[in-house]
Design a protein around this motif. Sequence first.
Motif, PDB file in Angstrom:
ATOM      1  N   ARG A   9       0.834  -1.207   0.000  1.00 30.63           N
ATOM      2  CA  ARG A   9       0.000   0.000   0.000  1.00 30.63           C
ATOM      3  C   ARG A   9       0.871   1.260   0.000  1.00 30.63           C
ATOM      4  NH1 ARG A   9      -5.557   1.000   3.193  1.00 30.63           N
ATOM      5  NH2 ARG A   9      -5.875   3.170   2.584  1.00 30.63           N
TER       6      ARG A   9
ATOM      7  N   LYS B 131       2.186   1.902  -3.390  1.00 31.09           N
ATOM      8  CA  LYS B 131       1.148   2.490  -4.248  1.00 31.09           C
ATOM      9  C   LYS B 131       0.991   3.973  -3.945  1.00 31.09           C
ATOM     10  CE  LYS B 131      -2.442   1.742  -7.117  1.00 31.09           C
ATOM     11  NZ  LYS B 131      -2.352   1.099  -8.446  1.00 31.09           N
ATOM     12  N   ASN B 132       1.021   4.331  -2.656  1.00 32.20           N
ATOM     13  CA  ASN B 132       0.888   5.734  -2.254  1.00 32.20           C
ATOM     14  C   ASN B 132       1.961   6.611  -2.875  1.00 32.20           C
ATOM     15  OD1 ASN B 132      -0.150   4.851   1.091  1.00 32.20           O
ATOM     16  ND2 ASN B 132      -1.429   5.548  -0.587  1.00 32.20           N
TER      17      ASN B 132
ATOM     18  N   ALA C 154      -3.693  -4.116   1.816  1.00 33.45           N
ATOM     19  CA  ALA C 154      -3.023  -3.495   0.677  1.00 33.45           C
ATOM     20  C   ALA C 154      -3.808  -2.369   0.021  1.00 33.45           C
ATOM     21  CB  ALA C 154      -2.690  -4.557  -0.369  1.00 33.45           C
ATOM     22  N   GLY C 155      -5.099  -2.224   0.327  1.00 34.93           N
ATOM     23  CA  GLY C 155      -5.880  -1.201  -0.357  1.00 34.93           C
ATOM     24  C   GLY C 155      -5.883  -1.451  -1.853  1.00 34.93           C
TER      25      GLY C 155
END
Length: 270
Positions: free
Chosen positions: A38, A41-42, A66-67
């Motif tokens: 996650r 990804k951010n 993990a969103g």
Amino acid sequence: MSGAGDAADGASGGHADREFVVVVVEPETPGNIGTIARAMKNFGLTDLKLVDPPEFGRDSEAYGFAGHAREDVLPNAEEVTLAEVVENYHTVGTTAITGEDARRHVRFPFKTPTELRESLATVDTDTALVFGREGTGLNNEELEQLDELISIPANPDYPVMNLGQAATVTLYELRSLFLDEYQLPDVEHERAPESEIERFYEQFSAFLGHAESRDHKRTRSERLIRRLVGRAHPTSKEMTTLTGVFRRATDLIERTDADHSARERADGER
């Protein structure tokens, strides 16, 4: 997870000429894998490599934590060996416990993430950010194989961070290497036009003309307010509001003075 493949695919962020990957050595819990995915990804990374990870599937904590990284980072995570990473990348290891001086070469010298960002900003090299186990981190034998070390400045009484936290902080500090733009605007606000700021200074001076009788005090106050406002970079709305406040204060003082003068004249006529 896919099998080990070529080390030079999956360039990230806005830097197509160089690759940044995240490597986690022997993560103990699927949840931390998801947390790291996650964070990747951010901050603009997609290439996750795992050394001897635990089994995890789509119903595991890894995917739960993990969103939106469950859509690309986790499904494409690659299982590798540390030797493969060392062979194909400039490697940066992470450690909480550092050597204190040059006599201890395994954990010294080290950089902060900010210092690493500055040193890599102009270097064209594929780089792997290597994180260790939750409980013990990277051991000395593993650290000896890596090119550079970073350590996050923390409380000396308790410098050891959770694996997911350490990865998140590190990727945040390095984000400008991966991202060309953020969701935040380039500027926080626009400074008010100088004409509006000057009108405020004029109104403040008028206020002082009534509120302060001593010339040297007025001069000093005008100089101080100019320096204060100059550093603050106020917005147009802020200047309009402040100008209005001092205008009303000035009007109130003028009315009070006028009422007082009228009463004095009336008393004198009696």
